[in-house]
Design an enzyme around this catalytic site. Structure first.
Site: not given
Ligand code: UT7
Length: 335
Positions: A117, A262, A292
């Site tokens: 990134c 970014h 992204n």
């Molecule tokens: O380019 C630079 C690199 N990347 C980034 O900058 C990404 C940085 N991180 C993020 O953007 C966020 O952490 C994410 C968007 C990847 C995830 O969001 P989050 O709010 O941290 O969600 P989480 O991973 O804590 O997941 C929350 C819930 C989970 O379910 P439970 O355990 O609460 O039942 C996940 O299993 O959301 C679930 N989940 C989804 N649900 C529907 C994870 N991915 C998905 C999905 N659709 N695609």
């Protein structure tokens, strides 16, 4: 004093548009979840049935547009810098592939940057040093990614797969003797202790063989991300880097005309915006439409901002990125 100026910009995205609802057909996710957590409505993917393309092909389109915009001929380019995490091949790098496809003369050096990134900003820093030293006068800097062939579309990879899109951005850089114009300050940072928080580790030269059928079945060839840790570090490192370049340039956040981060996650950008007390008019977002695109996201957004009139000559443009490594970087530029 010589400064580095942007002479032209261009971008390219493949024509296939993939909406959140399309992803919800192949895995357990929803438009609502993706829009709320990431801010993405749609992204572009290469259409492998109609028009197969590698990252170097997207790059060629973006580079042609940037050369045209700069009114610079391919024969004037004296350095190619190419940033990507999704090269067509393990080696040689995409830089030489673009050189051949654009028919840039033999002998011109091509450098590949692997800083994910932050790749575009790392490449910009290298170009800036060479240009200010007088080593090169016309640098083609490209960020290009085909993510769609490297994503896990099963539920296992849903946190990562919904974020990313394919695309390319390119800029042509050259020297200016106007001390007020061009790149005013840059900073680059890394902290390798966090390498395991966001990575694709296979095929791996540290193992014999580099990839086994068992490992392949477990999905190790796909990106693995600890999203929460990446998020937490991004929202503190990006403002830190921006304040660092503003301080080097003897400016403040109030002086920023346009901040192009970014495009990682709209919530990350919102938090950075709030920390710096920037208004909506000061911030450019296009993650809603492209997702992204890693190394391509900043040059793609710069080109759109310039073409939409959001970026005008004399404006103070601030760029910042954070990603795998961890690596992060920022730049302050008088457009
Ligand atoms: O380019 C630079 C690199 N990347 C980034 O900058 C990404 C940085 N991180 C993020 O953007 C966020 O952490 C994410 C968007 C990847 C995830 O969001 P989050 O709010 O941290 O969600 P989480 O991973 O804590 O997941 C929350 C819930 C989970 O379910 P439970 O355990 O609460 O039942 C996940 O299993 O959301 C679930 N989940 C989804 N649900 C529907 C994870 N991915 C998905 C999905 N659709 N695609």
């Amino acid at each position: 004093m010589t400064r580095t100026r942007f002479l032209g910009t261009g971008h390219y995205v493949p024509s296939k548009v993939v909406a959140n609802d399309d992803l919800a057909k192949v895995k357990t996710t929803s438009d609502e979840w993706i829009q709320q957590r990431v801010g993405v409505r749609q992204r572009h993917y290469v259409d492998f049935e109609k028009e197969p393309m590698g990252a170097s092909d997207l790059a060629v389109h973006a580079a042609r547009a940037a050369l045209l915009d700069a009114q610079v001929s391919k024969d004037e380019i004296d350095l190619i810098i190419y940033a990507t995490l999704s090269p067509d091949r393990a080696f040689p790098g995409d830089g030489v592939l673009v050189q051949a496809k654009l028919d840039i003369p033999a002998g011109v050096p091509a450098l590949d940057v692997r800083n994910q990134c932050s790749g575009f900003l790392y490449g910009l820093a290298v170009a800036d040093s060479f240009i200010r030293q007088g080593t090169y006068r016309r640098v083609l800097l490209i960020g290009s990614e085909v993510q769609s062939t490297g994503l896990d579309f099963s539920d296992r990879g849903r946190d990562v797969a919904v974020i990313f899109g394919d695309g390319a951005g390119a800029v042509v850089l050259g020297p200016s003797e106007d001390e007020q114009a061009g790149i005013r300050a840059l900073c680059l940072h890394a902290d390798g202790r966090f390498a395991n928080e966001l990575h694709t580790s296979y095929p791996s030269s540290a193992e014999m063989p580099r990839l086994t059928p068992e490992r392949l079945a477990s999905g190790v060839q796909y990106p693995q991300m600890n999203g929460k840790t990446v998020f937490k570090h991004a929202v503190s490192r990006m403002p830190e880097a921006i304040l660092e370049v503003l301080s080097k340039a003897e400016l403040t956040a109030k002086d920023i005309d346009l901040f192009i981060p970014h495009q990682a996650n709209l919530r990350i950008t919102d938090l950075v915006q709030r920390r710096l007390e920037l208004s909506d008019a000061q911030v450019f977002n296009n993650i809603q439409d492209y997702g992204n695109t890693t190394a391509a996201s900043i040059p793609l957004a710069i080109d759109q901002a310039a073409k939409q009139g959001r970026l005008k000559r004399g404006d103070l443009l601030c760029l910042a990125a954070f990603g795998a490594g961890f690596t992060w970087a920022a730049a302050a530029i008088r457009w």
